[in-house]
Design a protein around this motif. Structure first.
Motif, PDB file in Angstrom:
ATOM      1  N   GLN A   1       4.152   2.703 -11.763  1.00  9.79           N
ATOM      2  CA  GLN A   1       2.803   2.917 -11.241  1.00  9.79           C
ATOM      3  C   GLN A   1       2.833   3.838 -10.023  1.00  9.79           C
TER       4      GLN A   1
ATOM      5  N   LEU B   1      -4.539   1.261 -15.338  1.00  3.38           N
ATOM      6  CA  LEU B   1      -4.740   1.451 -13.898  1.00  3.38           C
ATOM      7  C   LEU B   1      -6.218   1.675 -13.588  1.00  3.38           C
ATOM      8  N   ASP B   2      -6.902   2.425 -14.454  1.00  3.64           N
ATOM      9  CA  ASP B   2      -8.332   2.668 -14.241  1.00  3.64           C
ATOM     10  C   ASP B   2      -9.145   1.388 -14.376  1.00  3.64           C
ATOM     11  N   SER B   3      -8.670   0.450 -15.195  1.00  4.93           N
ATOM     12  CA  SER B   3      -9.402  -0.803 -15.394  1.00  4.93           C
ATOM     13  C   SER B   3      -9.138  -1.821 -14.290  1.00  4.93           C
ATOM     14  N   GLY B   4      -8.256  -1.473 -13.352  1.00  2.00           N
ATOM     15  CA  GLY B   4      -8.008  -2.359 -12.218  1.00  2.00           C
ATOM     16  C   GLY B   4      -6.689  -3.101 -12.255  1.00  2.00           C
ATOM     17  N   VAL B   5      -5.899  -2.903 -13.306  1.00  2.00           N
ATOM     18  CA  VAL B   5      -4.586  -3.555 -13.365  1.00  2.00           C
ATOM     19  C   VAL B   5      -3.691  -2.970 -12.271  1.00  2.00           C
ATOM     20  N   ASN B   6      -3.068  -3.840 -11.518  1.00  2.00           N
ATOM     21  CA  ASN B   6      -2.181  -3.406 -10.430  1.00  2.00           C
ATOM     22  C   ASN B   6      -0.824  -4.066 -10.628  1.00  2.00           C
TER      23      ASN B   6
ATOM     24  N   SER C   1       0.788  -5.513  -7.500  1.00  2.69           N
ATOM     25  CA  SER C   1       0.238  -6.802  -7.110  1.00  2.69           C
ATOM     26  C   SER C   1       0.799  -7.910  -7.979  1.00  2.69           C
TER      27      SER C   1
END
Length: 238
Positions: free
Chosen positions: A118, A167-172, A175
């Motif tokens: 990432q 990544l665009d959907s908020g998956v990190n 984290s």
């Protein structure tokens, strides 16, 4: 002399020649280097050190599964295109690529999606037309993902999905990785605390058992009786 590797405009072409490693003797004036469609498996650290004028590097359709530390970090600032598509790369880091701002192709590799990848994606200048081809073949497991009966070789929740869309959907993934580490630390601390409690309870019980045995031993001893001399002395005192 170009020794058969160069064409006009100093383009070194060794594509489809069955190469198993980066060839030596590439002219330092080379501007475009074609090494695609070979059997190259890794890139040595010093492979491109002398190619200070390189603008295009084609390494697609090989068997590259690892990058030596700094192998691409020494590419000059003139590099405009870096093609590593259609290889066997699973992991790579920012340190492997250095500060290059070349347009980069990484699609069609069996990527393992985690925090390191990432961070790399956020650093590189990825080619927009091919970025959706960077697919997670496997991914780091998040907290609570799966069960203890799940196959240890599970590919993870995000396998088969484009990394950029995740990544665009908020998956990190960074984290998720930190949370997983935190949970592991909590579990370790709990186990350690439990073992300390068990030891303390065992120690206390052992001491209690020893104290009881000692008390029973004292009770079993005959009580001392007064001798005649002691009795007479006491009587005379009165």
């Amino acid at each position: 002399m170009c020794t058969g590797l160069c064409e006009k405009r100093w383009a070194a072409v060794s594509g489809g020649r069955g190469l198993r490693e980066i060839p030596e003797g590439i002219p330092p004036e080379t501007v475009s280097l074609h090494l695609e469609r070979n059997y190259i498996r890794n890139i040595p650290e010093s492979a491109f050190n002398h190619l200070v004028h390189l603008r295009e590097l084609y390494l697609s359709h090989n068997l590259i599964d690892s990058l030596s530390s700094g192998a691409l970090r020494h590419l000059g600032p003139d590099l405009r295109l870096l093609d590593l598509s259609h290889n066997q790369l699973r992991q790579a880091s920012r340190e492997d690529f250095g500060s290059t701002r070349a347009k980069t192709r990484l699609y069609h590799n069996p990527w393992h999606c985690d925090c390191t990848l990432q961070e790399l994606m956020e650093t590189l200048n990825l080619e927009p037309e091919t970025v959706n081809g960077i697919i997670c073949e496997s991914s780091v497991r998040g907290v609570g993902e799966g069960s203890r009966w799940e196959d240890p070789g599970s590919l993870g929740e995000h396998a088969g999905q484009p990394l950029v869309k995740l990544l665009d959907s908020g998956v990190n993934f960074c984290s998720l990785q930190r949370k997983t580490t935190d949970v592991a630390m909590l579990v370790t601390m709990f186990v350690w605390f439990f073992m300390v409690i068990v030891y303390v309870v065992y120690y206390v019980r052992q001491n209690q058992a020893e104290a009881r045995r000692h008390l029973e031993y004292l009770k079993s001893l005959p009580s001392p009786r007064k001798t005649p001399t002691e009795t007479d002395t006491l009587s005379t005192g009165f």
